[in-house]
Enzyme design. Structure first.
Site, mmCIF file in Angstrom:
data_model
loop_
_atom_site.group_PDB
_atom_site.id
_atom_site.type_symbol
_atom_site.label_atom_id
_atom_site.label_comp_id
_atom_site.label_asym_id
_atom_site.label_seq_id
_atom_site.Cartn_x
_atom_site.Cartn_y
_atom_site.Cartn_z
ATOM 1 N N TYR A 47 -7.611 11.621 29.443
ATOM 2 C CA TYR A 47 -6.924 12.763 28.836
ATOM 3 C C TYR A 47 -7.903 13.508 27.942
ATOM 4 O O TYR A 47 -8.623 12.887 27.164
ATOM 5 C CB TYR A 47 -5.711 12.302 28.007
ATOM 6 C CG TYR A 47 -4.430 12.875 28.561
ATOM 7 C CD1 TYR A 47 -4.220 14.249 28.548
ATOM 8 C CD2 TYR A 47 -3.465 12.058 29.127
ATOM 9 C CE1 TYR A 47 -3.067 14.780 29.090
ATOM 10 C CE2 TYR A 47 -2.311 12.587 29.669
ATOM 11 C CZ TYR A 47 -2.111 13.963 29.648
ATOM 12 O OH TYR A 47 -0.985 14.491 30.186
ATOM 13 N N GLU A 49 -7.117 16.979 26.389
ATOM 14 C CA GLU A 49 -6.565 18.288 25.961
ATOM 15 C C GLU A 49 -7.505 18.942 24.955
ATOM 16 O O GLU A 49 -7.989 18.289 24.023
ATOM 17 C CB GLU A 49 -5.191 18.087 25.315
ATOM 18 C CG GLU A 49 -4.083 17.881 26.329
ATOM 19 C CD GLU A 49 -2.741 17.651 25.661
ATOM 20 O OE1 GLU A 49 -2.683 17.616 24.414
ATOM 21 O OE2 GLU A 49 -1.755 17.492 26.402
ATOM 22 N N ASP A 193 -9.866 39.334 40.912
ATOM 23 C CA ASP A 193 -9.653 37.980 41.440
ATOM 24 C C ASP A 193 -10.515 37.846 42.693
ATOM 25 O O ASP A 193 -10.175 38.362 43.760
ATOM 26 C CB ASP A 193 -8.157 37.829 41.761
ATOM 27 C CG ASP A 193 -7.830 36.490 42.409
ATOM 28 O OD1 ASP A 193 -8.758 35.765 42.789
ATOM 29 O OD2 ASP A 193 -6.623 36.195 42.537
ATOM 30 N N THR A 219 -10.759 31.110 42.696
ATOM 31 C CA THR A 219 -10.559 29.714 43.062
ATOM 32 C C THR A 219 -11.951 29.136 43.284
ATOM 33 O O THR A 219 -12.929 29.874 43.415
ATOM 34 C CB THR A 219 -9.740 29.572 44.364
ATOM 35 O OG1 THR A 219 -10.384 30.327 45.393
ATOM 36 C CG2 THR A 219 -8.323 30.082 44.188
ATOM 37 N N LYS A 222 -12.573 27.923 48.174
ATOM 38 C CA LYS A 222 -12.623 28.696 49.422
ATOM 39 C C LYS A 222 -14.097 28.831 49.835
ATOM 40 O O LYS A 222 -14.725 27.821 50.077
ATOM 41 C CB LYS A 222 -11.916 30.040 49.216
ATOM 42 C CG LYS A 222 -10.432 29.888 48.819
ATOM 43 C CD LYS A 222 -9.797 31.239 48.726
ATOM 44 C CE LYS A 222 -8.358 31.347 48.374
ATOM 45 N NZ LYS A 222 -7.632 30.500 47.547
ATOM 46 N N ARG A 228 -10.414 21.855 44.889
ATOM 47 C CA ARG A 228 -9.326 22.804 44.657
ATOM 48 C C ARG A 228 -9.256 23.089 43.157
ATOM 49 O O ARG A 228 -9.207 22.163 42.348
ATOM 50 C CB ARG A 228 -7.976 22.226 45.091
ATOM 51 C CG ARG A 228 -7.945 21.674 46.486
ATOM 52 C CD ARG A 228 -6.522 21.563 46.979
ATOM 53 N NE ARG A 228 -6.025 22.879 47.229
ATOM 54 C CZ ARG A 228 -6.317 23.600 48.315
ATOM 55 N NH1 ARG A 228 -7.083 23.106 49.250
ATOM 56 N NH2 ARG A 228 -5.830 24.811 48.465
#
Ligand SMILES: Cc1ncc(COP(=O)(O)O)c(C=O)c1O
Length: 426
Positions: A47, A49, A193, A219, A222, A228
């Site tokens: 974790y 954060e 984008d 992203t 691609k 991903r």
């Protein structure tokens, strides 16, 4: 030996499907063994954060290093001044930007979804259209190129606070300078984008939106060939993109607004295993071989487009400048839907997806088009001659979409061909 045989058998079947077939989904790729290993690593247990050096959990000193490397490599790759590598996906990256620069109900402008835009650019079933107020621009009917005159006219009339560029099925270069000019004229933020062409842009084969837009999202999975995920970047405007027109009450730097919009705005703990895999992919993209790969992606797409044109097919915008081809089936096969074409191709182990073409009269569930892309097949080592063979096989299937015997014979050919194109070792 894995204990969960059920799931690991499914994973192996998917591995075989990927290996045996011709993968032409424009938004997919095959990652390297190293990217895969980083994603499957113990970093998934952590974790973290917050951001490197400022976390809400102890024990983050090691993952801090991986996240910092990911940020620095990404900045270098695109010449950015600032980057955030935490968005879990492209849609999350876009959502964070919307949260940072708009208030609920604010107006923004994006490309019409049925002309190649993405769900997160204003679809009524997506946060972008549910929480904010979208207005749209189109491609033109005759050229299928972005209608910048319409963009300008709508911008002047509607005065959106944000102009979104970028698409999921647009195969041409963008006029970034023109969009920036329009945004500057009305005091809007320009977000681009670049999810689809990011790899080609990283390799310097297309112009780089980081030089023009206030904010760039992408992203990573691609053309960029990473895990991903999503990223956000800023170039020269990272400090105060509003210039003299800073909205009242906005005193913080845009970069900290964006960081806060990602966490805690729209996400919780970052996926540090995926961030490490992003770092690996960005490292790969900085190598000279990556440019050679992207050049081949582009060359293959151009060869595939030409082979379709030679057979009398219609392509939206008449060709391609990038990795993507939008095949318009209407003139050659007026009765054939994208839905049936996709099914027939998938049955032949050629994977592509149905897609709306500009000014399509069919619904998004049927469509009159098929979107094709060369990033994944090029990662397998395909070169121009194979593009001709693929077009022949697609043509055979589209002439016989319900003929099982024809489809079976194409599938056998596809499987035989792909046995000669190795995947990465995993
Ligand atoms: C232009 C564009 N933006 C954003 C996305 C969303 O990415 P993700 O599926 O990772 O949320 C996509 C996905 O196809 C896309 O094409």
């Amino acid at each position: 030996m894995e204990k969960d045989k059920l799931i690991f058998d499914i994973i192996e079947r998917e591995h075989q499907r990927q290996k045996k077939g011709i993968e032409l989904i424009a938004s997919e790729n095959f990652v390297s063994d190293d990217v895969m290993r980083a994603m499957g690593s113990c970093l998934t247990n952590k974790y973290a954060e917050g951001y490197p050096g400022h976390r809400y959990y102890g024990g983050c000193q090691v993952v801090d290093e991986a996240e910092t490397i990911a940020i620095e490599r990404l900045k270098k790759l695109f010449g950015a001044e600032w980057a955030n590598v935490q968005p879990h996906s492209g849609a999350q990256a876009n959502m964070a930007v919307f949260m940072a620069v708009l208030k609920p109900g604010d107006k923004f402008m994006g490309l019409n979804l049925s002309h190649g835009g993405h769900l997160s650019h204003g679809s009524p079933v997506n946060f972008s259209g549910l929480v904010f107020q979208p207005v749209e621009y189109n491609v033109t009917r005759d050229t299928n190129l972005i209608d910048y005159d319409m963009m300008e006219e709508v911008a002047r009339r509607e005065r959106p606070k944000l102009i979104v560029g970028g698409a999921s099925a647009y195969s041409r270069e963008w006029d970034y300078a023109r969009i920036r000019k329009i945004a500057d004229e009305i005091g809007a933020i320009f977000m681009f984008d670049m999810a689809h062409p990011a790899g080609l842009i990283a390799a310097g084969l297309l112009d780089n939106p980081v030089k023009y837009a206030h904010i760039v999202t992408s992203t990573t999975h691609k053309t960029l060939r990473g895990p991903r995920g999503g990223v956000i970047m800023m170039g020269k405007d990272f400090d105060n993109p509003w210039g003299k027109t800073t909205p009242k009450g906005v005193i913080r730097k845009m970069s900290s607004l964006l960081d806060s919009a990602v966490f805690p705005g729209v996400q919780g703990g970052p996926l540090e295993h995926v961030i490490a895999a992003k770092a690996v992919a960005f490292g790969e993209a900085l190598q000279p071989e990556f440019r050679t790969y992207q050049q081949q992606v582009k060359t293959n797409a151009a060869a595939m487009a030409q082979a379709f044109l030679d057979k009398g097919y219609q392509i939206a915008s008449g060709g391609t400048d990038n990795h993507c081809i939008l095949l318009d089936l209407r003139s050659k096969f007026p009765e054939l839907t994208g839905k049936l074409a996709e099914k027939a191709l998938v049955d032949a182990d050629i994977t592509a997806n149905k897609y709306m073409v500009p000014f399509d009269s069919r619904s998004p569930f049927l469509t009159s088009g098929i979107r094709l892309g060369t990033p994944a097949i090029t990662t397998r080592g395909a070169k121009e001659p194979l593009m001709g063979e693929i077009v022949e096989m697609i043509d055979t299937v589209l002439h016989n979409p319900e003929n099982d015997a024809v489809i079976k014979s194409v599938r056998e050919k596809v499987n035989a061909i792909m046995a000669g194109y190795p995947m990465f070792a995993w």
